[in-house]
Design an enzyme around this catalytic site. Structure first.
Site, PDB file in Angstrom:
ATOM      1  CE  LYS A 191      29.098  20.313 -13.023  1.00 24.44           C
ATOM      2  NZ  LYS A 191      28.815  20.401 -14.469  1.00 24.44           N
ATOM      3  CG  ASP A 223      26.971  22.278 -16.827  1.00 23.87           C
ATOM      4  OD1 ASP A 223      25.923  21.876 -16.274  1.00 23.87           O
ATOM      5  OD2 ASP A 223      27.816  21.503 -17.320  1.00 23.87           O
ATOM      6  CG  ASP A 247      26.894  35.846  -6.784  1.00 23.87           C
ATOM      7  OD1 ASP A 247      26.283  36.937  -6.720  1.00 23.87           O
ATOM      8  OD2 ASP A 247      28.118  35.766  -7.009  1.00 23.87           O
TER       9      ASP A 247
HETATM   10  C1  IPM Z   1      25.128  39.834  -4.629  1.00 25.09           C
HETATM   11  C2  IPM Z   1      26.555  40.298  -4.565  1.00 25.09           C
HETATM   12  C3  IPM Z   1      27.170  39.828  -3.250  1.00 25.09           C
HETATM   13  C4  IPM Z   1      27.143  38.312  -3.268  1.00 25.09           C
HETATM   14  C5  IPM Z   1      28.577  40.368  -2.960  1.00 25.09           C
HETATM   15  C6  IPM Z   1      28.604  41.881  -2.957  1.00 25.09           C
HETATM   16  C7  IPM Z   1      29.144  39.822  -1.689  1.00 25.09           C
HETATM   17  O1  IPM Z   1      27.265  39.855  -5.672  1.00 25.09           O
HETATM   18  O2  IPM Z   1      24.331  40.234  -3.747  1.00 25.09           O
HETATM   19  O3  IPM Z   1      24.792  39.089  -5.547  1.00 25.09           O
HETATM   20  O4  IPM Z   1      28.034  37.669  -3.823  1.00 25.09           O
HETATM   21  O5  IPM Z   1      26.193  37.748  -2.712  1.00 25.09           O
HETATM   22 MG    MG Z   2      26.072  38.892  -7.121  1.00 33.91          MG
END
Ligand code: IPM
Ligand code: MG
Length: 358
Positions: A191, A223, A247
């Protein structure tokens, strides 16, 4: 020397899906692979048993292991605990403790599951994408963080996003190396139009690119990347990004594969020691009902052999067994179309075992 695998079933559906992956490990051992495994606690299960989501016993075993297989952590039962004791701290703690900075999340569109995806078949047919997520830095771990009071007396929460040059360099190199072994295209997601962290990220990735003239580098704002992933996902080969963006994008990409129940992941340290886990969560709503899809966990065993044990041949055999099972029409609820026969977690595990033994 025997490879020593630590198994952390965790919470929710974790123990059930891991049990099916253990059946696969047993087949491999019976067929002569020199592996041994033991079990430990992580997440809510560890809190229940030992009072901490990443207890000392697990820390010791994890540091000594050659590789780790994890189920999933978390559940409503633990929602009221202070943040430091929540199951999520278990997984974040082990990633940080073991230096598992490189998180590989492949998104493969299985032809057999095209109908289960919410995308048009032509959008996803043949999709083979690798999301590489940095896993031990960024706003996930940045200090300072916490709560404070604003000048006008309101409570305020805050977190800190940061990446240092060495952190960016090492994940960028993993990205270029991975792209080199695949389609030779790397897309770095940031970003940069808003964040200082991203400006540095882009500069460093661009500099590292000069070491990899055979790989084509592109940059994309996060995005836009989220949009392009659903518009034309096949334009991507390898995507490299930070912890938070990765994530989110990896959950999005899982839908391209038909179900989040299909996607394995690997989290590697600098020596390719790794923690392997399905990317889905603990799904407490279906726990102990023999409904969960164990395939992502079984495929995670394949990734373990490929990345930590340098045995791509075993990974290929596991992938082929999973494909054979899908081709034979075996479906857990998450990947079944209306009218298709649904089988349970255990039956799916047994089907993969049978395919491996054929
Ligand atoms: C992932 C999960 C984890 C993260 C959580 C459970 C802390 O969402 O492994 O993607 O955010 O990394
Ligand atoms: Mg995750």
């Amino acid at each position: 020397m025997s490879k020593n695998i630590l198994i952390l079933p965790g919470d929710g559906i974790g123990p059930e899906i891991v049990a099916e992956a253990v059946k696969v490990l047993q087949v491999l051992k019976d067929q002569g692979e020199d592996i041994a495994w033991s079990f430990g606690h992580l997440g809510g299960a560890a809190y229940d048993a030992e009072g901490h989501p990443y207890p000392e016993s697990t820390q010791k075993a994890a540091r000594a292991a050659d590789a780790i297989l994890m189920g999933s952590v978390g559940g409503p039962k633990y929602d009221a605990l202070p943040r430091e004791l929540r199951p999520e701290r278990g997984i974040l703690g082990i990633r940080k403790d073991l230096g598992l900075f490189a998180n590989l999340r492949p998104a493969l569109a299985y032809e057999e599951l095209a109908a289960a995806s919410s995308f048009k078949p032509e959008v996803i047919a043949g999709l083979d994408l690798l999301i590489l997520r940095e896993l031990t830095g960024d706003i996930y771990f940045g200090q300072p963080r916490g709560r404070r009071e604003t000048a006008d007396g309101h409570a305020e929460g805050y977190d800190t996003m940061h990446y240092s040059v060495p952190e960016i360099e090492r994940i960028a190199r993993v990205g270029f190396e991975a792209a080199r072994k695949r389609g030779k295209r790397l897309c770095s997601v940031d970003k940069e139009n808003v964040l200082e962290t991203s400006r540095l990220w882009r500069e460093v990735v661009t500099r590292v690119a000069t070491e990899y003239p055979d790989v084509e580098l592109s940059h994309m704002y996060v995005d836009n990347a989220a949009m392009q992933l659903v518009k034309n996902p096949k334009q991507f080969d390898v995507m490299v990004t930070g912890n938070l963006f990765g994530d989110i994008l990896s959950d999005e990409a899982s839908m391209l594969a038909g179900s989040i129940g299909m996607l394995p992941s690997a989290s590697l340290d600098v020596n390719n020691k790794g923690l392997y886990e399905p990317i889905h969560g603990s799904a407490p709503d279906i726990m102990r009902q023999n409904k969960a899809n164990p395939l992502a966990t079984i495929l995670s065993v394949g990734m373990m052999f490929k990345y930590s044990f340098d045995r791509g041949d075993v990974a290929d055999r596991i992938d082929a067994a999973v494909r054979a099972v899908l081709r034979a029409g075996k479906r857990t609820g998450d990947i079944a179309m209306p009218g298709e026969t649904v089988i349970g977690t255990r039956e799916m595990g047994d089907a993969v075992v049978a395919a491996l033994l054929r």
